[in-house]
Design an enzyme around this catalytic site. Structure first.
Site, PDB file in Angstrom:
ATOM      1  N   LYS A  70      -7.361   2.545   9.037  1.00 31.35           N
ATOM      2  CA  LYS A  70      -6.088   2.495   8.320  1.00 31.35           C
ATOM      3  C   LYS A  70      -6.157   3.391   7.081  1.00 31.35           C
ATOM      4  O   LYS A  70      -7.038   3.235   6.234  1.00 31.35           O
ATOM      5  CB  LYS A  70      -5.754   1.072   7.881  1.00 31.35           C
ATOM      6  N   THR A 106       1.035 -10.046   2.891  1.00 30.57           N
ATOM      7  CA  THR A 106       0.145 -11.208   2.938  1.00 30.57           C
ATOM      8  C   THR A 106      -0.348 -11.613   1.556  1.00 30.57           C
ATOM      9  O   THR A 106      -0.983 -12.650   1.401  1.00 30.57           O
ATOM     10  CB  THR A 106      -1.063 -10.944   3.859  1.00 30.57           C
TER      11      THR A 106
END
Length: 237
Positions: free
Chosen positions: A32, A122
């Site tokens: 990522k 999150t």
């Protein structure tokens, strides 16, 4: 075997190269690239990783007017990343425009990158969401709503907590991607994440992809930590 997505939350190419030198050269990773690294190194860091045989999730969370996002996605499509994303809060028209840009920008003969949308971060608690965003619904209801409009816009899935996968699948379908950050092995610190689960729990819940950062990138033995998480994610531990 499914691979965890490693969050390359490093400030420079040099640190990324040093980190990857601790892995076998033949190991194809799923990496990522987020804002910190991309804004420092630009598209060249993505090209470097892909040329080395890795898959890339380009995590820039685009959120702007539809035309701007569409134009940006045309450029992102040319990089050859596997997944990229937008913010679902940008709305249905913006997400449709993002998808159009990806389709138009993908070189002939290549597969379009998967496009997913961020629901709620999150790191966000329900109390923070309600106070800061003036959303009076529950966090689960907010995430489910964002997932529903993301599917309506034609996107491939969402970024969400693994805790919300079951609810999301109830308003979408089993093929809808649920990419879940906030993954922490049981012996790891939670850090700034609020809604976390272990790799084994994410496996049980049915996450499509998991994203793991510090438990691997800040480990004294990154490759060993990666393998342990990979095995747990695949139900082998």
């Amino acid at each position: 075997m499914n691979r965890p997505v490693i969050a390359l939350d490093f400030p420079s190419k040099q640190e990324v190269v040093f980190f990857l030198e601790q892995f076998p050269t033949e190991e194809s990773l799923f990496l990522k690239v987020g804002m910190e690294l991309f804004y420092k190194e630009g598209p060249q860091i993505v090209e470097l990783l892909i040329e080395a045989g890795h898959d890339v999730f380009l995590d820039l969370k685009l959120h702007d007017i539809p035309n701007t996002v569409k134009s940006a996605m045309k450029n992102i499509a040319s990089l050859g990343v596997k997944i990229t994303n937008v913010h679902a809060a940008g709305g249905t028209e913006m997400m449709k425009a993002a998808l159009e840009g990806l389709v138009e920008g993908t070189p002939s003969g290549q597969k379009r990158p998967e496009l997913i949308a961020v629901t709620q971060l999150t790191s966000t608690s329900e109390e923070q969401m309600q106070a800061d965003q003036l959303i009076k619904a529950s966090l689960e209801e907010s995430v489910a709503h964002y997932a529903s409009i993301t599917k309506k816009a034609g996107l491939d899935g969402v970024v969400c907590s693994a805790l919300e996968v079951e609810k999301i699948r109830s308003v979408t379908d089993d093929a809808f991607i649920c990419l879940t950050p906030g993954i922490r092995p049981s012996n790891s610190a939670v850090g700034d994440q609020k809604r976390v689960v272990t790799p084994s729990r994410a496996h049980e819940i049915g996450s499509s992809y998991i994203v793991v950062g510090r438990p691997i990138t800040q480990s004294e033995t990154p490759y060993e930590s990666y393998i342990a998480i990979k095995k747990e994610w695949n139900g082998e531990l």
